[in-house]
Design a protein around this motif. Structure first.
Motif, PDB file in Angstrom:
ATOM      1  N   VAL A   1      18.961  -7.174   6.417  1.00  0.00           N
ATOM      2  CA  VAL A   1      18.461  -7.959   7.511  1.00  0.00           C
ATOM      3  C   VAL A   1      18.822  -9.016   6.803  1.00  0.00           C
ATOM      4  CG1 VAL A   1      16.188  -9.512   7.847  1.00  0.00           C
ATOM      5  CG2 VAL A   1      17.246  -6.498   7.989  1.00  0.00           C
ATOM      6  N   GLN A   2      19.823 -10.524   7.074  1.00  0.00           N
ATOM      7  CA  GLN A   2      19.731 -11.667   6.724  1.00  0.00           C
ATOM      8  C   GLN A   2      18.331 -12.464   5.946  1.00  0.00           C
ATOM      9  OE1 GLN A   2      22.642 -13.284   6.628  1.00  0.00           O
ATOM     10  NE2 GLN A   2      22.238 -14.716   5.389  1.00  0.00           N
ATOM     11  N   PRO A   3      18.463 -12.743   4.645  1.00  0.00           N
ATOM     12  CA  PRO A   3      17.294 -13.495   3.762  1.00  0.00           C
ATOM     13  C   PRO A   3      16.556 -14.706   5.318  1.00  0.00           C
ATOM     14  CG  PRO A   3      19.147 -13.025   2.420  1.00  0.00           C
ATOM     15  CD  PRO A   3      19.693 -12.716   3.640  1.00  0.00           C
ATOM     16  N   LEU A   4      15.684 -14.685   5.057  1.00  0.00           N
ATOM     17  CA  LEU A   4      15.109 -15.839   5.137  1.00  0.00           C
ATOM     18  C   LEU A   4      15.302 -17.287   4.050  1.00  0.00           C
ATOM     19  CD1 LEU A   4      11.363 -15.273   6.731  1.00  0.00           C
ATOM     20  CD2 LEU A   4      13.424 -15.222   8.296  1.00  0.00           C
ATOM     21  N   SER A   5      15.448 -18.820   5.240  1.00  0.00           N
ATOM     22  CA  SER A   5      15.929 -19.967   3.755  1.00  0.00           C
ATOM     23  C   SER A   5      15.303 -19.849   3.233  1.00  0.00           C
ATOM     24  CB  SER A   5      16.837 -20.355   4.889  1.00  0.00           C
ATOM     25  OG  SER A   5      15.757 -21.459   5.317  1.00  0.00           O
ATOM     26  N   ASN A   6      13.585 -20.257   3.757  1.00  0.00           N
ATOM     27  CA  ASN A   6      12.667 -20.757   2.188  1.00  0.00           C
ATOM     28  C   ASN A   6      11.309 -19.327   2.749  1.00  0.00           C
ATOM     29  OD1 ASN A   6      11.500 -22.116   0.138  1.00  0.00           O
ATOM     30  ND2 ASN A   6      11.696 -23.751   1.271  1.00  0.00           N
ATOM     31  N   ILE A   7      10.177 -19.342   2.208  1.00  0.00           N
ATOM     32  CA  ILE A   7       9.585 -19.003   2.507  1.00  0.00           C
ATOM     33  C   ILE A   7       7.731 -19.473   1.053  1.00  0.00           C
ATOM     34  CG2 ILE A   7       7.789 -16.781   1.822  1.00  0.00           C
ATOM     35  CD1 ILE A   7      10.310 -16.160   3.588  1.00  0.00           C
ATOM     36  N   SER A   8       7.398 -20.081   2.189  1.00  0.00           N
ATOM     37  CA  SER A   8       6.461 -20.993   1.088  1.00  0.00           C
ATOM     38  C   SER A   8       5.384 -20.352   0.468  1.00  0.00           C
ATOM     39  CB  SER A   8       5.566 -21.819   2.161  1.00  0.00           C
ATOM     40  OG  SER A   8       4.306 -20.933   2.953  1.00  0.00           O
ATOM     41  N   THR A   9       5.043 -21.077  -0.848  1.00  0.00           N
ATOM     42  CA  THR A   9       4.282 -20.542  -1.516  1.00  0.00           C
ATOM     43  C   THR A   9       2.904 -20.195  -0.594  1.00  0.00           C
ATOM     44  OG1 THR A   9       5.066 -22.050  -3.090  1.00  0.00           O
ATOM     45  CG2 THR A   9       2.500 -21.173  -3.404  1.00  0.00           C
ATOM     46  N   ALA A  10       2.420 -20.352   0.342  1.00  0.00           N
ATOM     47  CA  ALA A  10       1.231 -20.491   0.762  1.00  0.00           C
ATOM     48  C   ALA A  10       0.956 -18.927   1.293  1.00  0.00           C
ATOM     49  CB  ALA A  10       0.768 -21.166   1.971  1.00  0.00           C
ATOM     50  N   ASP A  11       2.713 -19.105   2.221  1.00  0.00           N
ATOM     51  CA  ASP A  11       3.115 -17.432   2.956  1.00  0.00           C
ATOM     52  C   ASP A  11       3.182 -16.531   1.845  1.00  0.00           C
ATOM     53  OD1 ASP A  11       4.084 -18.892   5.109  1.00  0.00           O
ATOM     54  OD2 ASP A  11       5.559 -19.506   4.960  1.00  0.00           O
ATOM     55  N   MET A  12       3.567 -16.871   0.521  1.00  0.00           N
ATOM     56  CA  MET A  12       3.839 -15.601  -0.994  1.00  0.00           C
ATOM     57  C   MET A  12       2.258 -15.562  -1.096  1.00  0.00           C
ATOM     58  SD  MET A  12       6.762 -14.278  -1.619  1.00  0.00           S
ATOM     59  CE  MET A  12       6.533 -13.906  -2.880  1.00  0.00           C
ATOM     60  N   THR A  13       1.943 -16.346  -1.128  1.00  0.00           N
ATOM     61  CA  THR A  13      -0.057 -15.643  -1.577  1.00  0.00           C
ATOM     62  C   THR A  13      -0.342 -15.214  -0.437  1.00  0.00           C
ATOM     63  OG1 THR A  13      -0.841 -18.031  -2.827  1.00  0.00           O
ATOM     64  CG2 THR A  13      -2.288 -17.345  -2.346  1.00  0.00           C
ATOM     65  N   LYS A  14      -0.095 -15.533   0.932  1.00  0.00           N
ATOM     66  CA  LYS A  14      -1.023 -14.534   1.817  1.00  0.00           C
ATOM     67  C   LYS A  14      -0.033 -12.786   1.433  1.00  0.00           C
ATOM     68  CE  LYS A  14      -1.001 -18.035   5.862  1.00  0.00           C
ATOM     69  NZ  LYS A  14      -0.470 -18.918   6.942  1.00  0.00           N
ATOM     70  N   LEU A  15       0.636 -12.758   1.158  1.00  0.00           N
ATOM     71  CA  LEU A  15       1.478 -11.248   0.626  1.00  0.00           C
ATOM     72  C   LEU A  15       0.342 -10.516  -0.672  1.00  0.00           C
ATOM     73  CD1 LEU A  15       5.067 -12.351   1.553  1.00  0.00           C
ATOM     74  CD2 LEU A  15       3.008 -10.998   3.044  1.00  0.00           C
ATOM     75  N   VAL A  16       0.145 -11.610  -1.708  1.00  0.00           N
ATOM     76  CA  VAL A  16      -0.491 -11.580  -2.631  1.00  0.00           C
ATOM     77  C   VAL A  16      -1.056 -10.632  -2.388  1.00  0.00           C
ATOM     78  CG1 VAL A  16      -1.804 -12.299  -4.591  1.00  0.00           C
ATOM     79  CG2 VAL A  16       0.892 -12.352  -3.748  1.00  0.00           C
ATOM     80  N   ASN A  17      -2.622 -11.414  -0.862  1.00  0.00           N
ATOM     81  CA  ASN A  17      -3.963 -11.437  -1.007  1.00  0.00           C
ATOM     82  C   ASN A  17      -3.903 -10.595  -0.600  1.00  0.00           C
ATOM     83  OD1 ASN A  17      -4.763 -13.397  -2.298  1.00  0.00           O
ATOM     84  ND2 ASN A  17      -4.821 -14.296  -0.216  1.00  0.00           N
ATOM     85  N   ALA A  18      -2.699  -9.957   0.308  1.00  0.00           N
ATOM     86  CA  ALA A  18      -2.239  -8.793   1.320  1.00  0.00           C
ATOM     87  C   ALA A  18      -2.549  -7.280   0.538  1.00  0.00           C
ATOM     88  CB  ALA A  18      -1.608  -8.468   2.573  1.00  0.00           C
ATOM     89  N   ALA A  19      -1.490  -7.612  -0.562  1.00  0.00           N
ATOM     90  CA  ALA A  19      -1.151  -6.652  -1.502  1.00  0.00           C
ATOM     91  C   ALA A  19      -2.574  -5.872  -2.219  1.00  0.00           C
ATOM     92  CB  ALA A  19      -0.353  -6.579  -2.866  1.00  0.00           C
ATOM     93  N   ARG A  20      -3.183  -6.946  -2.865  1.00  0.00           N
ATOM     94  CA  ARG A  20      -4.598  -7.291  -3.311  1.00  0.00           C
ATOM     95  C   ARG A  20      -5.528  -6.247  -2.565  1.00  0.00           C
ATOM     96  NH1 ARG A  20      -4.195 -12.260  -6.510  1.00  0.00           N
ATOM     97  NH2 ARG A  20      -2.684 -11.288  -8.485  1.00  0.00           N
ATOM     98  N   ASN A  21      -5.250  -6.509  -1.110  1.00  0.00           N
ATOM     99  CA  ASN A  21      -6.864  -5.646  -0.126  1.00  0.00           C
ATOM    100  C   ASN A  21      -6.208  -4.616   0.130  1.00  0.00           C
ATOM    101  OD1 ASN A  21      -8.164  -7.761  -0.248  1.00  0.00           O
ATOM    102  ND2 ASN A  21      -6.972  -9.375   1.344  1.00  0.00           N
ATOM    103  N   GLY A  22      -4.507  -3.469  -0.576  1.00  0.00           N
ATOM    104  CA  GLY A  22      -4.293  -2.155   0.246  1.00  0.00           C
ATOM    105  C   GLY A  22      -3.438  -2.623   0.830  1.00  0.00           C
ATOM    106  N   SER A  23      -2.754  -3.190   1.406  1.00  0.00           N
ATOM    107  CA  SER A  23      -2.154  -3.142   2.116  1.00  0.00           C
ATOM    108  C   SER A  23      -0.022  -2.832   1.653  1.00  0.00           C
ATOM    109  CB  SER A  23      -1.318  -4.968   2.760  1.00  0.00           C
ATOM    110  OG  SER A  23      -0.580  -3.924   4.052  1.00  0.00           O
ATOM    111  N   PRO A  24       0.042  -1.319   2.239  1.00  0.00           N
ATOM    112  CA  PRO A  24       1.370  -0.559   1.782  1.00  0.00           C
ATOM    113  C   PRO A  24       2.335  -1.561   1.196  1.00  0.00           C
ATOM    114  CG  PRO A  24       0.259   0.707   3.358  1.00  0.00           C
ATOM    115  CD  PRO A  24      -0.894  -0.450   3.686  1.00  0.00           C
ATOM    116  N   LEU A  25       2.533  -2.133   2.838  1.00  0.00           N
ATOM    117  CA  LEU A  25       4.113  -2.824   2.718  1.00  0.00           C
ATOM    118  C   LEU A  25       4.140  -3.645   1.504  1.00  0.00           C
ATOM    119  CD1 LEU A  25       4.826  -2.698   6.198  1.00  0.00           C
ATOM    120  CD2 LEU A  25       6.374  -2.016   4.605  1.00  0.00           C
ATOM    121  N   GLU A  26       3.051  -4.560   1.717  1.00  0.00           N
ATOM    122  CA  GLU A  26       3.023  -5.802   0.543  1.00  0.00           C
ATOM    123  C   GLU A  26       3.089  -4.987  -0.514  1.00  0.00           C
ATOM    124  OE1 GLU A  26       1.596  -5.814   3.041  1.00  0.00           O
ATOM    125  OE2 GLU A  26       1.764  -7.346   4.235  1.00  0.00           O
ATOM    126  N   GLN A  27       2.623  -3.921  -1.371  1.00  0.00           N
ATOM    127  CA  GLN A  27       2.319  -3.732  -2.642  1.00  0.00           C
ATOM    128  C   GLN A  27       3.715  -2.691  -3.125  1.00  0.00           C
ATOM    129  OE1 GLN A  27      -1.271  -0.343  -2.158  1.00  0.00           O
ATOM    130  NE2 GLN A  27      -2.915  -2.052  -2.913  1.00  0.00           N
TER     131      GLN A  27
END
Length: 409
Positions: free
Chosen positions: A287-313
Motif C-alpha cells: 500500500v502506498q505510504p502516507l506522506s506524513n505521520i504526525s508525532t501525535a499520531d505516533m503517540t496514539k499508536l504507541v499508547n495502543a501498543a502499550r495497552n495491548g492492541s496486537p496490530l500496533e504491537q
C-alpha cells in the motif's frame, strides 16, 4: 626523504589548536590552553595576542563572573569574540524549513522557521524558499551590525554530494540534483556547504565527547524516515561520491514492503513512521505510504501498543526487527558500534527493542554485538542545528582565522 613542514602550515596549525581549545571550553585561561596543547606559556601568549589583535579572541576581565576560571586568584581568561563574524545554519526536512543566525561564539542572534509542502512544491519554489530564508538572515546581520556572515551550512534530509554542493536525492521532494550551494552563494555572496542531516547530528554528539562517543559510534534517526550518521576514528564517514550512510534504504527483503523511495524491502519500509502506521492499520505492505505521520499520531499508536492492541504491537516489533537486521548487516562490515537512537520515535524504543535484539542475533554481525548498549535522544532538530553550527564555525576557525586571512571592512 622526509619533507619539511612549511612555516606557514605550522603557524596555521598552532593557531587552530589555540582556537579549538577556546571553542571547546568557551572561556579558558592561557595556562589551561598551554596544558591542553603542550605549548609553552610564551607560545600561547604570542598566538593569543595575535588572535586578539585580529578580532578572533577577546580577554575576559577578572571582574566578570564568567572569568573566574579556577580556584584562588582569578586569571584573565580568553573567549571567542562574538563580533568576529557570523554564520547562518539552515535545515530542510519533510515539510519544514528553518534557519538561524549565530555569532562567532555560537550564540543565536535570530532564527526563522516555516512549513512547506516539500512533496508538492515546485523545484524553483523550493530553491527560492531555501535561498530566501538564508538571504533574510544575511540581511538581518547587516542591519543589526552583527558582523559579516562568513559561512552558510544547509543540512538536508537526504543524500548530498561529497563536495557539499548539492542535495543529490531525498525522499522529501521528487526533485533531485538541487544545487543549493551555488544558488545561495549567487543570492548572498556567502560561501555555502550542504550537509546530510544525520551527519550533523553525529557531529553534535561527537562534540559532547562522552566515553561512548569519542572515536567510533553510529546515530540512527527514528522518524518518518530512517537515517544514519557514522563516526569512525573520530571522523564523520562519507562516501567517495556522496554523504554515505543511507541506512534507511539498506535492502532487507527484495520485493518486500514498499518504501517511499519507490523500491521494495528497505529498512525504512518497515521502520519509518509511515511503515509502522501502515502495518498498524492492517494494510498490506504494498500500500502506498502516507506522506506524513504526525508525532501525535505516533503517540496514539504507541499508547495502543502499550495497552495491548496486537496490530500496533506487531508493527513496532517488526520495525525493531528491521532495524536490528540492518544494524547486524552493518556490523558484519564494521565492528559493532555504540548506537544512539535519535528522534520522536524513540518514544517507542521499548516496544521496538525486543525485535531489534532478535534481528541483531539473526545476523553474523549482530551476533558479535553482544550486549551492546543503546542511548536515546528524543529531539533531532536541536542536534541538527548544533552540528551545523559547529561545522560552520569550525570552517571559520580553519579557513579564515587560523591562517590569518584579513577580512574586508
Amino acid at each position: 626523504m622526509a619533507s619539511g613542514i612549511r612555516h606557514d602550515d605550522l603557524r596555521r596549525n598552532n593557531r587552530l589548536l589555540v582556537l579549538s581549545s577556546v571553542r571547546k571550553v568557551g572561556q579558558v585561561s592561557r595556562t589551561q590552553i598551554a596544558n591542553a596543547t603542550g605549548f609553552s606559556a610564551s607560545t600561547v601568549s604570542a598566538i593569543s595576542a595575535g588572535l586578539i589583535t585580529e578580532g578572533a579572541l577577546r580577554e575576559i576581565e577578572a571582574e566578570e563572573p564568567a572569568a573566574i576560571l579556577k580556584r584562588g586568584r582569578p586569571q584573565v581568561g580568553l573567549a571567542l569574540d562574538p563580533r568576529a563574524g557570523t554564520v547562518v545554519v539552515a535545515t530542510l526536512t519533510l515539510n519544514h524549513l528553518s534557519a538561524a543566525l549565530l555569532d562567532y561564539a555560537g550564540t543565536t542572534i535570530a532564527d526563522r522557521a516555516k512549513r512547506l509542502d516539500t512533496l508538492r512544491i515546485s523545484a524553483a519554489a523550493l530553491e527560492d524558499e531555501v535561498s530566501g530564508i538564508v538571504a533574510e538572515l544575511v540581511e538581518h546581520a547587516a542591519q543589526k551590525a552583527a558582523g559579516p556572515v562568513l559561512r552558510v551550512v544547509l543540512a538536508v534530509q537526504g543524500i548530498t554530494d561529497r563536495a557539499g554542493r548539492e542535495m543529490v536525492w531525498t525522499p522529501i521532494t521528487p526533485w533531485t540534483g538541487l544545487g543549493f550551494a551555488d544558488l545561495i552563494e549567487r543570492r548572498t555572496g556567502v560561501p555555502t556547504g550542504v550537509e546530510n542531516d544525520c551527519s550533523m547530528i553525529a557531529t553534535a554528539l561527537m562534540s559532547a565527547n562522552t566515553a561512548r562517543r569519542q572515536r567510533d559510534f553510529a546515530v540512527v534517526l527514528l522518524s518518518h524516515g530512517i537515517g544514519m550518521g557514522i563516526v569512525l576514528d573520530g571522523r564523520i564517514f562519507s562516501g567517495t561520491h556522496s554523504s554515505g550512510a543511507e541506512f534507511g534504504h539498506l535492502m532487507l527483503h527484495p520485493g518486500g514492503a514498499l518504501c517511499r523511495c519507490g523500491k521494495y524491502g528497505c529498512v525504512e519500509a518497515y521502520a519509518g513512521s509511515y511503515a509502522i502506521a501502515r502495518a498498524a492499520a492492517g494494510n498490506g505492505e504494498k500500500v502506498q505510504p502516507l506522506s506524513n505521520i504526525s508525532t501525535a499520531d505516533m503517540t496514539k499508536l504507541v499508547n495502543a501498543a502499550r495497552n495491548g492492541s496486537p496490530l500496533e504491537q506487531k508493527a513496532f516489533d517488526k520495525a525493531g526487527e528491521a532495524i536490528g537486521l540492518g544494524l547486524g548487516s552493518l556490523f558484519a562490515l564494521v565492528d559493532p558500534l555504540p548506537v544512539t537512537f535519535v528522534g520522536a520515535n524513540t518514544q517507542a524504543f521499548d516496544l521496538m527493542k525486543p525485535g531489534l535484539r532478535r534481528g541483531l542475533q539473526a545476523t553474523a554481525g549482530g551476533a558479535r554485538a553482544g550486549n551492546i548498549a543503546f542511548a536515546l535522544e528524543p529531539d533531532e532538530m536541536p542536534l541538527i542545528r548544533q552540528g551545523s553550527a559547529l561545522r560552520a564555525l569550525q570552517h571559520l576557525d580553519e579557513e579564515i582565522f587560523s591562517p590569518g586571512i584579513a577580512l574586508a571592512g
